[in-house]
Design an enzyme around this catalytic site. Sequence first.
Site, short mmCIF file in Angstrom:
data_model
loop_
_atom_site.label_atom_id
_atom_site.label_comp_id
_atom_site.label_asym_id
_atom_site.label_seq_id
_atom_site.Cartn_x
_atom_site.Cartn_y
_atom_site.Cartn_z
N SER A 123 0.55 -1.57 -0.24
CA SER A 123 0.17 -0.41 -0.03
C SER A 123 1.04 1.45 0.06
O SER A 123 2.35 1.37 -0.89
CB SER A 123 -0.82 -0.01 1.10
OG SER A 123 -2.04 1.21 1.38
N HIS A 149 -2.67 -0.93 -3.37
CA HIS A 149 -3.50 -0.27 -3.25
C HIS A 149 -3.48 1.03 -3.93
O HIS A 149 -2.81 1.27 -3.33
CB HIS A 149 -4.34 0.00 -1.43
CG HIS A 149 -3.97 -0.59 -0.59
ND1 HIS A 149 -3.72 -1.38 0.62
CD2 HIS A 149 -4.80 -2.50 -1.36
CE1 HIS A 149 -3.57 -2.40 1.27
NE2 HIS A 149 -4.73 -3.16 0.75
N ASP A 199 -4.40 -5.12 5.82
CA ASP A 199 -4.82 -5.49 4.82
C ASP A 199 -3.61 -7.23 4.55
O ASP A 199 -3.08 -6.52 4.76
CB ASP A 199 -5.12 -5.04 3.58
CG ASP A 199 -5.51 -5.79 2.27
OD1 ASP A 199 -6.51 -7.14 2.51
OD2 ASP A 199 -5.04 -5.49 1.07
#
Length: 375
Positions: A195, A221, A316
């Site tokens: 991310s 992401h 995540d």
Amino acid sequence: MTFCPPAHPLTVLIVDDSAFMRASLKHIVGATPGYAVIGEAGDGRAAVEAIRRLRPDIVTLDIDMPVLDGIGVLKAIRPAAGVAPLVVMVSAFTTQGADLTLTALGLGAIDFVPKASEHFKTDLAQVGDLLRSKLATAAAVLTGRDRLPHPPASCTAPARSAAAHPAATHPATPPPAPRPAPARGPADIVVIASSTGGPQTLPEVLRPLCPCPAPVVVAQHIPAMFSRSLASSLAAALGVAVVEAEDGMVLAAGTVHILPGGCNGEIQRLRPGVFAIKLSEGGNAVHRPNADILFRSAALSARRPVAAILSGMGSDGTEGARALAQRGCAVLAQTPESAVIWGMPRAAIDAGVVAEVLDPADLGRRLAMLTGKAP
């Protein structure tokens, strides 16, 4: 999600050639608890001078500006990384802007906010929501709170001086003892989660790994338009095959497949050792592409999958990594000192599902060993 503001206001410099946008960003930042606008600049040269004179904690930086563009600003302040502020790009969300924004991330910007796109005009409410989220990310780095929301209700984490380097703010304590991974045959697929900080970190991880004997699938992401630019930039930087994954695409060994922004991706087994990707835009996942979904599908479909969790805020990948670890598959995580945000790796480590904690280059080399790549 509600973020606890920093205990002491962090200073922000606004850089944009539009007076209207500077005023709008100044209002957004000024109305956000824990942040104070310290100045503004209307072109890149003035921005460099203001950064050196005012030493802000955070800079919101446009790309397309007169005199010196945002890329030039980053290059100008990069040599003094020890005193450089954290930079959040706030720029037009166009195809060309996506390429330049990824360049900016490679030069040290930590995140970005689109202020317009090829399909919609500037939406200040959306810009405000996104910018406040990115300011919280910057605050997590500057104050050492790398998992938000993280501090107790008192929210007494001290603000870090802008003169300190971001890497110094990560926890000084060593990570938990790694969970040992059993010896197995060569991995048949590699899945990676990243991310904030991922676009900067992925080249370091992929360089020693690629070309990989097994397919590589990355859940980064990122907004939809940026995933194709990310694939192109990685291909150019590494000299290997990097593609934006498409629904039904057969995964190829030696190729890195970047999941499209805004889509979740699941690994499907076609026959032994041969996989395809199934894309979907639905689901309730906060982040799309979602690493938990990718990892769980790898645990179900592949015989010997391996995974890596890179820089990013939140958790995540942890639940998907649990599914992999329960099968005895290796899950690797990035070290705190090398991550822009250590939240995602730390969450997986705290859950006891990580086999090894390595810096990006060593992580890539370890993945290469696990896939049977010749030295």
